[in-house]
Design an enzyme around this catalytic site. Structure first.
Site, mmCIF file in Angstrom:
data_model
loop_
_atom_site.group_PDB
_atom_site.id
_atom_site.type_symbol
_atom_site.label_atom_id
_atom_site.label_comp_id
_atom_site.label_asym_id
_atom_site.label_seq_id
_atom_site.Cartn_x
_atom_site.Cartn_y
_atom_site.Cartn_z
ATOM 1 N N TYR A 1 1.039 -1.181 0.024
ATOM 2 C CA TYR A 1 0.166 0.017 0.036
ATOM 3 C C TYR A 1 1.091 1.310 -0.116
ATOM 4 O O TYR A 1 1.786 1.587 0.955
ATOM 5 C CB TYR A 1 -1.017 0.048 1.198
ATOM 6 C CG TYR A 1 -1.913 -1.085 1.506
ATOM 7 C CD1 TYR A 1 -2.313 -1.835 0.347
ATOM 8 C CD2 TYR A 1 -2.547 -1.405 2.511
ATOM 9 C CE1 TYR A 1 -3.098 -2.846 0.410
ATOM 10 C CE2 TYR A 1 -3.481 -2.435 2.624
ATOM 11 C CZ TYR A 1 -3.660 -3.232 1.326
ATOM 12 O OH TYR A 1 -4.622 -4.243 1.565
ATOM 13 N N PRO B 1 -15.722 -4.449 3.164
ATOM 14 C CA PRO B 1 -16.712 -5.154 3.433
ATOM 15 C C PRO B 1 -18.085 -4.071 3.119
ATOM 16 O O PRO B 1 -19.218 -4.447 3.111
ATOM 17 C CB PRO B 1 -16.873 -4.797 4.994
ATOM 18 C CG PRO B 1 -15.699 -3.861 5.266
ATOM 19 C CD PRO B 1 -14.815 -3.936 3.941
#
Length: 328
Positions: free
Chosen positions: A58, A216
């Site tokens: 990342y 999610p």
């Protein structure tokens, strides 16, 4: 500051926040983010008792550096998870792994690379021990036993506390768990991607491994706020966000927004609450660049959905209902 509910992560595992924090969003993949506000959001997540989820890939290591800054000023003891395996240095070798998003990832799971990646993450995070360390993707050219064997030696040496796997199959989980106990498996899990329920979750429950659900909120889709994407948005690679699929998905999932309105909660809270109702071994890790959204997500822990509401949600967002391919 009050911490959120804590539950054990896997068999004999550590207590971690019922909802975690996915720090990938702080690297500009979903819109601009500045370092100062990113650190403030991370501190808020740590002080609320959220597991911080990162990866060395990342921001090519930048994400771990941000976390190191936040850890220094946070009031609470952090629980930090990070990953290795995606090669972000063009000078490193690896195995090409195609995705469903029109590009390939380069993965390296050799012992030499694994050890090098661990030491680099420890240095960037500024810690002596990583709480939870995942293989981000397994290298197709390296036996899982070889990669996990190297990871297990990191536990023995005290550089890592617990091991995890990400984006893996049931067979790979079983093979890995024979080498060293696995506490968590990270996999995409939300109302718009429910494949984990078929084989993955039953295997994890048999072995006593928790599921950490990435994306999610469907990359933001389930917040009900995504109408279009900026040119540089990472989600433009996602087939589910193509103009045709996005329209179909908006129509399919719009009744969820009505349910959220009826309950006087946000669509994001509804999606997270549904996930939490799937079992105490499911830990969503939504990401947000804003502290107020982080608090909104945390509040989903206290939302109760009765059987009638759950049945309605399951009918609207049934497995396989989403239009468009998935990442892997």
């Amino acid at each position: 500051m009050e911490t959120i509910e804590q539950l054990p992560l896997g068999n004999n595992g550590p207590l971690v926040g019922r909802i975690g924090y996915g720090a990938m969003v702080l690297e500009g993949y979903y819109g601009a983010s500045d370092d100062e506000s990113a650190v403030r959001t991370l501190v808020q997540a740590i002080d609320r008792g959220m597991m911080i989820d990162s990866a060395d890939a990342y921001g090519a290591g930048h994400n771990e550096l941000l976390i190191a800054r936040a850890v220094k000023v946070a009031n609470n003891e952090p629980f930090v998870a990070t990953k290795f395996g995606i090669v972000f240095d063009e000078n490193e070798s690896g195995t090409e792994l195609p995705t469903g998003w029109g590009f390939s990832l380069k993965i390296n799971g050799t012992p030499e690379y694994v050890e090098k990646a661990l030491d680099a993450s420890l240095e960037r995070l500024g810690v002596d021990t990583i709480d939870l360390w995942y293989a981000h993707y397994l290298d197709p050219a390296v036996p899982v036993e070889e990669t996990v064997g190297t990871m297990s030696r990191a536990v023995e040496s005290g550089k890592v506390r617990y091991l995890g796997l990400s984006n893996v199959s049931e067979a790979e989980i079983r093979r890995a768990n024979l080498v060293h106990p696995i506490n968590a498996v990270q996999y995409e899990y939300s109302l718009w991607r429910r494949e984990a329920e078929t084989d993955l979750l039953p295997t994890l429950r048999e072995l006593g491994i928790s599921l950490v659900g990435w994306s999610p909120l469907g990359g933001g889709f389930l917040t009900g706020t995504v109408r279009s994407l900026d040119e540089g948005d990472f989600r433009n690679n996602n087939p589910r966000y193509s103009s045709e699929n996005l329209k179909a998905n908006q129509e399919r999932f719009s009744p969820l927004m009505d349910i959220a309105n009826e309950l006087d909660i946000s669509p994001a809270q509804l999606a997270l609450a549904w996930l939490l109702h799937q079992g105490q071994d499911v830990f969503p890790i939504p990401g947000s660049r804003k502290q107020e959204r982080l608090e909104e997500n945390a509040a989903a822990i206290d939302i109760h959905l009765d059987r009638n509401i759950l049945d309605k949600i399951n009918e609207i967002a049934s497995p396989g209902a989403t239009s468009g391919a998935t990442l892997v």
